[in-house]
Design a protein around this motif. Structure first.
Motif, PDB file in Angstrom:
ATOM      1  N   ARG A  15       0.829  -1.207   0.000  1.00  0.00           N
ATOM      2  CA  ARG A  15       0.000   0.000   0.000  1.00  0.00           C
ATOM      3  C   ARG A  15       0.862   1.255   0.000  1.00  0.00           C
ATOM      4  N   PHE A  19       0.901   4.023  -2.901  1.00  0.00           N
ATOM      5  CA  PHE A  19       0.612   5.412  -2.532  1.00  0.00           C
ATOM      6  C   PHE A  19       1.692   6.342  -3.065  1.00  0.00           C
ATOM      7  N   TYR A  24      -3.377   7.798  -3.355  1.00  0.00           N
ATOM      8  CA  TYR A  24      -4.319   6.943  -2.644  1.00  0.00           C
ATOM      9  C   TYR A  24      -5.574   7.733  -2.341  1.00  0.00           C
ATOM     10  N   ARG A  25      -6.697   7.253  -2.851  1.00  0.00           N
ATOM     11  CA  ARG A  25      -8.013   7.843  -2.600  1.00  0.00           C
ATOM     12  C   ARG A  25      -8.031   9.340  -2.862  1.00  0.00           C
ATOM     13  N   GLY A  26      -7.374   9.747  -3.937  1.00  0.00           N
ATOM     14  CA  GLY A  26      -7.381  11.138  -4.344  1.00  0.00           C
ATOM     15  C   GLY A  26      -6.276  11.987  -3.742  1.00  0.00           C
ATOM     16  N   ASN A  28      -2.140  12.636  -3.017  1.00  0.00           N
ATOM     17  CA  ASN A  28      -0.807  12.337  -3.521  1.00  0.00           C
ATOM     18  C   ASN A  28       0.231  12.912  -2.569  1.00  0.00           C
ATOM     19  N   ASN A  46      -4.856  16.602  -1.802  1.00  0.00           N
ATOM     20  CA  ASN A  46      -5.776  16.209  -2.864  1.00  0.00           C
ATOM     21  C   ASN A  46      -5.940  17.376  -3.843  1.00  0.00           C
ATOM     22  N   ILE A  67      -1.804   6.909   5.367  1.00  0.00           N
ATOM     23  CA  ILE A  67      -2.836   6.102   4.701  1.00  0.00           C
ATOM     24  C   ILE A  67      -3.989   5.829   5.661  1.00  0.00           C
ATOM     25  N   ILE A  70      -6.022   8.967   5.955  1.00  0.00           N
ATOM     26  CA  ILE A  70      -6.857   9.167   4.764  1.00  0.00           C
ATOM     27  C   ILE A  70      -8.080   8.274   4.842  1.00  0.00           C
ATOM     28  N   ASP A  71      -7.884   7.002   5.197  1.00  0.00           N
ATOM     29  CA  ASP A  71      -9.011   6.074   5.325  1.00  0.00           C
ATOM     30  C   ASP A  71     -10.021   6.586   6.349  1.00  0.00           C
ATOM     31  N   MET A  74     -11.879   9.673   4.905  1.00  0.00           N
ATOM     32  CA  MET A  74     -12.746   9.368   3.760  1.00  0.00           C
ATOM     33  C   MET A  74     -13.939   8.486   4.156  1.00  0.00           C
ATOM     34  N   ASP A  75     -13.794   7.702   5.213  1.00  0.00           N
ATOM     35  CA  ASP A  75     -14.857   6.773   5.610  1.00  0.00           C
ATOM     36  C   ASP A  75     -15.837   7.382   6.611  1.00  0.00           C
TER      37      ASP A  75
END
Length: 76
Positions: A15, A19, A24-26, A28, A46, A67, A70-71, A74-75
């Motif tokens: 991962r 990344f 990762y998920r928009g 950088n 982003n 990471i 970010i998770d 985003m969640d």
């Protein structure tokens, strides 16, 4: 024989590598630098200009923490 910890470590490393290369998920990666003698700080951004920053004892650990951040964001 590969134990469970090695599998988890391998997955996290993959991962981190993805990344660094593709984002990762928009987000950088945009910066990484030593914060103290024992801490590395990395930053990702982003397209909207939102930045997230995480620290770790190594660059890989800092990216792993980023990471996870970010998770979490985003969640929500």
């Amino acid at each position: 024989m590969i134990d469970e910890r090695d599998e988890v470590r391998s997955t996290l490393q993959e991962r981190v590598n993805l990344f660094r290369e593709d984002g990762y998920r928009g987000f950088n990666p945009v910066a990484g630098a030593p914060k103290t003698d024992f801490t590395i700080r990395v930053t990702a951004e982003n397209q909207s200009g939102h930045q997230l920053t995480a620290d770790g004892e190594t660059v890989d650990e800092a990216y792993e923490n980023l990471i996870e951040m970010i998770d979490t964001m985003m969640d929500r």
